[in-house]
Design an enzyme around this catalytic site. Structure first.
Site: not given
Length: 337
Positions: A143-144, A194, A198, A235, A285
């Site tokens: 992720d991210d 995603h 965020h 989350y 991540h």
């Protein structure tokens, strides 16, 4: 002499009949067949939403649309009633469209894009889903990203060990580093949505959540020429209303490395190895150096246990549907519940 001529004539006539008959047979096999969406989906509304998702991708491809048209494709009116009809053709599922800003009256969705979305019996054999044993399959997800330094490093690791993963990227980073998003796909990996920056979807409401997803889909389309199939909410938070409105499968996880909290390579390795079993989706991540450094050891240890590392699509056997959220192989429920 006459007998030879008669025999030759008879052979010519017979061959002509066979050729014509063969042509009729071949044509019959590829003849257009009208079906309802109820038939195609067995009256499953999630499958119908998946067809709409595939239709949007096809509209963009068929019209060679620019990324500025991504938001518009979500406004095209697509079938929501099971009684509506489409046509099975040799090349795919043909659908008629109502008047729209793309000025397209008809699209044909390739069968390859409908694998796992419509019932197997309406698909060519090459595009049908078959039973997959997932007890020795694990999906690594990151992720991210994309990160300008760490994501390319991770891609090299995946290539070295001949495994693929799924990356859930943040839209604003995709806009900054489009080449890296393209490299993710070029390496045989998957790329998912995603959000744009965020936020917690549970706190911003459905309209703003949809905007976050659409904006990121546009960034990914601009970078790669494709729409991402999956969404991973930041989350893991998403409401049922948001799940319905997004109309993309929601991908959660069954193993949380919590790498962001440790920032410790050894602990990352131990946490993943302690909790991972067949059919799991592992969350990590690619924006933390310690996490990326842990991946080679994680791959080697999982392989040593006999696990095959696959993409989310492979783990879910290409059958993930909009409106549902998936935690692992065979573990899913309605989005928001």
């Amino acid at each position: 002499m006459k007998k030879k001529r008669l025999l030759l004539l008879s052979l010519v006539v017979t061959m002509g009949i066979l050729l014509v008959g063969g042509g009729i047979t071949a044509q019959a096999k590829t003849a257009n067949k009208t079906v309802t969406f109820a038939q195609l989906t067995n009256k499953n509304t999630n499958r119908l939403a998946a067809i709409r998702q595939a239709a949007r991708e096809q509209i963009l491809k068929q019209t060679k649309a620019k990324s500025s048209k991504v938001a518009a494709v979500y406004k095209v009116k697509l079938p929501k009633h099971m009684t509506k009809k489409a046509t099975l053709t040799a090349n795919g599922l043909r659908m008629n469209l109502l008047a729209n800003s793309f000025k397209v009256k008809q699209i044909t969705i390739p069968y390859a894009q409908l694998q796992g979305k419509i019932l197997n019996r309406y698909l060519p054999k090459a595009n049908r889903t078959t039973h997959v044993k997932t007890n020795k399959m694990v999906a690594l997800t990151f992720d991210d990203g994309p990160d300008p330094t760490l994501t390319p490093k991770l891609l090299k690791t995946l290539k070295k060990y001949k495994v693929h993963a799924t990356f859930f990227e943040v839209g604003q980073s995709v806009s900054r580093y489009p080449k890296i998003s393209r490299a993710v796909l070029a390496g045989g990996n998957e790329l998912g949505n995603h959000s744009w920056n965020h936020p917690d979807f549970n706190t911003i409401g459905t309209a703003r959540t949809v905007s976050q997803i659409t904006r990121t889909n546009r960034a990914i389309f601009q970078a790669t020429g494709t729409l991402p199939q999956y969404v991973r909410p930041p989350y893991g938070n998403i409401t049922a209303a948001e799940g319905r409105a997004i109309e993309q499968p929601i991908i959660r996880w069954s193993v949380d490395s919590r790498d962001w909290s440790y920032l410790n390579t050894t602990k990352d390795i131990n946490e993943v190895m302690k909790d991972t079993h067949g059919g799991d989706i592992v969350l990590m991540h690619d924006i933390h150096a310690q996490s990326v450094a842990a991946v080679p050891t994680i791959i080697k240890r999982l392989k040593a246990k006999g696990y095959k590392l696959v993409t989310v699509s492979q783990l879910l056997n290409y059958q993930a549907l909009p409106g549902l959220q998936y935690f692992g192989a065979g573990d899913y429920r309605t989005a928001g519940k």
